[in-house]
Design a protein around this motif. Structure first.
Motif, PDB file in Angstrom:
ATOM      1  N   ILE A  67      -3.314   4.315  -2.054  1.00 30.40           N
ATOM      2  CA  ILE A  67      -3.684   3.409  -3.131  1.00 30.40           C
ATOM      3  C   ILE A  67      -3.229   1.996  -2.779  1.00 30.40           C
ATOM      4  O   ILE A  67      -2.128   1.791  -2.249  1.00 30.40           O
ATOM      5  N   ASN A  68      -4.081   1.018  -3.085  1.00 31.26           N
ATOM      6  CA  ASN A  68      -3.707  -0.362  -2.771  1.00 31.26           C
ATOM      7  C   ASN A  68      -2.774  -0.900  -3.853  1.00 31.26           C
ATOM      8  O   ASN A  68      -2.475  -0.230  -4.854  1.00 31.26           O
ATOM      9  N   TYR A 127       0.854  -1.180   0.000  1.00 30.91           N
ATOM     10  CA  TYR A 127       0.000   0.000   0.000  1.00 30.91           C
ATOM     11  C   TYR A 127       0.893   1.234   0.000  1.00 30.91           C
ATOM     12  O   TYR A 127       1.870   1.302   0.729  1.00 30.91           O
ATOM     13  N   GLY A 187      -4.047  -0.861  -7.471  1.00 31.36           N
ATOM     14  CA  GLY A 187      -4.569   0.401  -7.978  1.00 31.36           C
ATOM     15  C   GLY A 187      -6.081   0.450  -8.041  1.00 31.36           C
ATOM     16  O   GLY A 187      -6.660   1.483  -8.391  1.00 31.36           O
ATOM     17  N   THR A 218      -5.654  12.903  -8.009  1.00 27.85           N
ATOM     18  CA  THR A 218      -5.806  11.499  -8.374  1.00 27.85           C
ATOM     19  C   THR A 218      -4.498  10.762  -8.136  1.00 27.85           C
ATOM     20  O   THR A 218      -3.449  11.170  -8.660  1.00 27.85           O
ATOM     21  N   SER A 268      -8.187   0.278  -5.582  1.00 24.63           N
ATOM     22  CA  SER A 268      -8.790   0.961  -4.437  1.00 24.63           C
ATOM     23  C   SER A 268      -7.959   2.183  -4.085  1.00 24.63           C
ATOM     24  O   SER A 268      -6.756   2.087  -3.829  1.00 24.63           O
ATOM     25  N   THR A 269      -8.610   3.335  -4.075  1.00 26.09           N
ATOM     26  CA  THR A 269      -7.944   4.587  -3.711  1.00 26.09           C
ATOM     27  C   THR A 269      -8.730   5.282  -2.616  1.00 26.09           C
ATOM     28  O   THR A 269      -9.933   5.040  -2.430  1.00 26.09           O
ATOM     29  N   SER A 316      -2.316   7.261  -8.566  1.00 30.01           N
ATOM     30  CA  SER A 316      -2.250   6.095  -9.432  1.00 30.01           C
ATOM     31  C   SER A 316      -0.869   5.454  -9.276  1.00 30.01           C
ATOM     32  O   SER A 316       0.016   6.026  -8.640  1.00 30.01           O
ATOM     33  N   ARG A 317      -0.723   4.275  -9.860  1.00 29.27           N
ATOM     34  CA  ARG A 317       0.568   3.598  -9.754  1.00 29.27           C
ATOM     35  C   ARG A 317       0.841   2.778 -10.997  1.00 29.27           C
ATOM     36  O   ARG A 317      -0.095   2.315 -11.662  1.00 29.27           O
TER      37      ARG A 317
END
Length: 125
Positions: free
Chosen positions: A50-51, A32, A54, A68, A56-57, A70-71
């Motif tokens: 973010i998990n 995470y 990606g 926002t 779950s945020t 993101s990964r």
């Protein structure tokens, strides 16, 4: 193990910036990840999390709808797209990695084991 945050700068109110956090030394694809910020004289506060996938945020109310997270696990990098910036967003922004796949309270700094060095974001009015 290192988290390198970049992308900060000076922007006018209403503008946008994208922060990046590149990890090296190990993969964080199963961890995470979160972004925090700290303004002068204030405590470090949670911005977004973010998990690992990606899917779950989670956002602080103050940035919801404007930021926002993101990964890209292939690049071992997490991003924070910041739009409609306000002067009150001015702070040093830090990325962080938890030592686990899931965290109970993303806002809690104690769940994060790794921290980047921070990047300055300044929003002028």
């Amino acid at each position: 193990v290192q988290l390198q945050a970049s992308g900060g700068g000076l922007v006018q109110a209403g503008g946008s910036l994208r922060l990046s956090c590149a990890a090296s030394g190990r993969t964080f694809s199963r961890n995470y990840m979160g972004w925090f910020r700290q303004a002068p004289g204030k405590e470090r506060e949670f911005v977004a999390g973010i998990n690992w996938s990606g899917a779950s945020t989670y956002y602080a109310n103050s940035v919801k709808g404007r930021f926002t997270i993101s990964r890209d696990n292939a690049k071992n990098t997490v991003y924070l797209q910041m739009n409609s910036l306000k002067p009150e967003d001015t702070a040093v922004y830090y990325c962080a990695a938890a030592g686990t796949v899931r965290v109970g309270v993303p806002e809690d700094v104690r769940v994060y084991d790794y921290w980047g060095q921070g990047t300055q974001v300044t929003v002028s009015s």
